[in-house]
Design a protein around this motif. Sequence first.
Motif, PDB file in Angstrom:
ATOM      1  N   THR A  73     -15.280  26.800  -1.673  1.00 33.22           N
ATOM      2  CA  THR A  73     -15.771  25.999  -0.565  1.00 33.22           C
ATOM      3  C   THR A  73     -16.944  25.487  -0.678  1.00 33.22           C
ATOM      4  OG1 THR A  73     -14.237  27.236   0.913  1.00 33.22           O
ATOM      5  CG2 THR A  73     -16.059  25.813   2.000  1.00 33.22           C
ATOM      6  N   MET A  74     -18.047  26.545  -1.218  1.00 35.07           N
ATOM      7  CA  MET A  74     -19.401  26.015  -1.356  1.00 35.07           C
ATOM      8  C   MET A  74     -19.617  25.002  -2.555  1.00 35.07           C
ATOM      9  SD  MET A  74     -21.332  27.399   0.745  1.00 35.07           S
ATOM     10  CE  MET A  74     -20.386  28.051   2.146  1.00 35.07           C
ATOM     11  N   LEU A  75     -18.780  25.514  -3.663  1.00 37.21           N
ATOM     12  CA  LEU A  75     -18.726  24.489  -4.776  1.00 37.21           C
ATOM     13  C   LEU A  75     -18.517  22.928  -4.511  1.00 37.21           C
ATOM     14  CD1 LEU A  75     -17.071  26.680  -7.674  1.00 37.21           C
ATOM     15  CD2 LEU A  75     -19.644  26.110  -7.440  1.00 37.21           C
ATOM     16  N   GLY A  76     -17.305  22.972  -3.554  1.00 37.06           N
ATOM     17  CA  GLY A  76     -16.711  21.536  -3.089  1.00 37.06           C
ATOM     18  C   GLY A  76     -17.988  20.841  -2.172  1.00 37.06           C
ATOM     19  N   ALA A  77     -18.721  21.654  -1.619  1.00 42.11           N
ATOM     20  CA  ALA A  77     -19.854  20.812  -0.772  1.00 42.11           C
ATOM     21  C   ALA A  77     -20.952  20.731  -1.717  1.00 42.11           C
ATOM     22  CB  ALA A  77     -20.312  21.993   0.347  1.00 42.11           C
ATOM     23  N   MET A  78     -21.044  21.640  -2.751  1.00 40.84           N
ATOM     24  CA  MET A  78     -22.337  21.137  -3.736  1.00 40.84           C
ATOM     25  C   MET A  78     -21.917  19.758  -4.601  1.00 40.84           C
ATOM     26  SD  MET A  78     -23.355  24.813  -5.117  1.00 40.84           S
ATOM     27  CE  MET A  78     -24.102  23.997  -6.514  1.00 40.84           C
ATOM     28  N   ALA A  79     -20.613  19.774  -4.801  1.00 42.65           N
ATOM     29  CA  ALA A  79     -20.093  18.628  -5.383  1.00 42.65           C
ATOM     30  C   ALA A  79     -20.500  17.385  -4.785  1.00 42.65           C
ATOM     31  CB  ALA A  79     -18.657  18.603  -5.979  1.00 42.65           C
ATOM     32  N   ALA A  80     -20.181  17.593  -3.387  1.00 44.13           N
ATOM     33  CA  ALA A  80     -20.222  16.188  -2.599  1.00 44.13           C
ATOM     34  C   ALA A  80     -21.780  15.913  -2.557  1.00 44.13           C
ATOM     35  CB  ALA A  80     -19.849  16.514  -1.038  1.00 44.13           C
ATOM     36  N   ARG A  81     -22.771  17.054  -2.453  1.00 43.06           N
ATOM     37  CA  ARG A  81     -24.329  16.740  -2.493  1.00 43.06           C
ATOM     38  C   ARG A  81     -24.558  16.024  -3.637  1.00 43.06           C
ATOM     39  NH1 ARG A  81     -26.399  17.043   2.297  1.00 43.06           N
ATOM     40  NH2 ARG A  81     -28.537  17.866   1.638  1.00 43.06           N
ATOM     41  N   LEU A  82     -24.095  16.388  -4.993  1.00 42.75           N
ATOM     42  CA  LEU A  82     -24.377  15.714  -6.141  1.00 42.75           C
ATOM     43  C   LEU A  82     -23.687  14.660  -6.384  1.00 42.75           C
ATOM     44  CD1 LEU A  82     -23.858  19.243  -8.424  1.00 42.75           C
ATOM     45  CD2 LEU A  82     -25.862  18.014  -7.865  1.00 42.75           C
ATOM     46  N   GLY A  83     -23.016  14.021  -5.466  1.00 40.55           N
ATOM     47  CA  GLY A  83     -22.700  12.549  -5.580  1.00 40.55           C
ATOM     48  C   GLY A  83     -21.263  12.291  -5.957  1.00 40.55           C
TER      49      GLY A  83
END
Lengths: 189, 213
Positions: free
Chosen positions: B199-209
Motif C-alpha cells: 500500500t505504501m509503495l502504491g502511494a509512493m508511486a503516485a507521489r513520484l508521478g
Amino acid sequence: MTEEDPNWRIWLAAAQAGDQRAYAALLAAALPWLRRRARGRWPGASTADIEDMLQETLLALHQNRHLYDPARPVQPFLFGILKLRGADLRRRRHRHAGRETALEDLPADTSALMTHGTQEHDAEQAGLQKALASLGERDRQVLGLLKIRQLSLKEATAETGMSVAALKVASFRAVQRLKQALKGGADED
Amino acid sequence: MKTEDLIARLARDAAPVRRLPSPGALMARWLLLTLPVLAAVVLMMGPRPDLAGLLAQPRFLLTEGLAAATTVISAYAAFCAGRPDQPTWKLFMPVAAFLIWLAELGRQCFVLSVQTNGAALVLHADWLCVPAIAMTALVPAAAMVWLLRHSAKFRPTHACLCGTMAAAAAAECALPLFHAADTMMMVLVWQMGSVALFTMLGAMAARLGLNTL
C-alpha cells in the motif's frame, strides 16, 4: 448550498455530448456562483488569486467533464473541483512565498527593485563605453587625454603634437560626436 | 487571459466525451477481472489440504470476510477518489476496514498465545509471503491501474493508495487458501506487513508521478 438550477444538469450532460451552446450557457451561469463560493471559502485571497482559482477550476472541469454523472447534481461536482484545485493553487503559492517579495506596496523608484546597487551606474558606463567605441581614433585619443586622464592642454599638446587651438577644436568636436552617439544609443533603446 | 474569454475558448473546444461509469460499476468490473485470477492462482498453487476444515472455523471465516470487505471497500474508495463530487470520508473507509481486520487478527493472536502458552507468538522469517502476495496481487493491481487511468484525475495519491490496498488485500484474501502460516504472529507480521508495504509503495508511486498513466 443554494438550490441548483435544473438546467445545469441538462447543460452539462449536453456538453458531454459535444453541445457547445449548452456548455457555454453552463459555464456562464456557473461562473458567478463559483466566484461567490471561492470568495466564501478563501475570504483572505486576493481578487487575482480568486480569478486564478476559477480559471484552474474551469480548465479542470473541461478536462474532466467525462467524470460527471448526470444523475447527480452539478454544484457538488463544480465545488469539489474548486476545492481541490483551489487548495492545490494555494499550496503552490505558499511553497513559493518564501522565495518571493511582494512589490505591490513599494514605491516604483525604490532601490529594492534593483538587482544590485551599482546596476544603474553599470548600465550608464556600458552605454558610454559603447558610444566611445563608435568614435574615430582621433576623437577617442583627445577625449582620453583631456577628459579621462584630465591632462592640461599644454600636457596634451606634448603627447599629440597638436597646437592648443587645434586641441580645443578637436575636443569640442569629439564631445559633440560623443553626445550624438549617446543620443543615438538612447534612440535605439 | 480574462475568465470570460477562457469560457468562450473552452466552449468552442467542447468535443464529445465518453462518460465514465460510476465508481460502483468500475468496482464491479475490477472484481470480475480479479476474482477469476485469484481462483486460478489458488488452483495453480494447490489449495491447502486442511482447507475444508478451516472453512468450518468461524475465526478463519471472520478474517477472510474482513479481508474481502477491505478489498471491496478499498476498490470502491479508489474509484471514488478521482471524482471531485465524492466526499472525503469515503476515502478513509479502507483505513477503517484495514484497522478492524488488523484488530481482529491481533485479538486472535492474543487469544491463541494465551491458549498455547505463547506458541502463537513465535516469529521467524517467511520469505514466501512477500513474493506470494506480490505475484497474486500483480493482475489485480494491473487491472486497477487500467480502470483508474481515466478516473484518477483528482486526488491521485489517494486513488493509488486505495487501489494498491485493494489489490494487496485481495491477494491476502487468497493467500491463506493455499499457503499456511505457522503462527498467528507470522500472519500479522509477514502477511499484513506485506499488505501495508505494498500500500505504501502504491502511494509512493503516485507521489513520484506514476499516476499520469
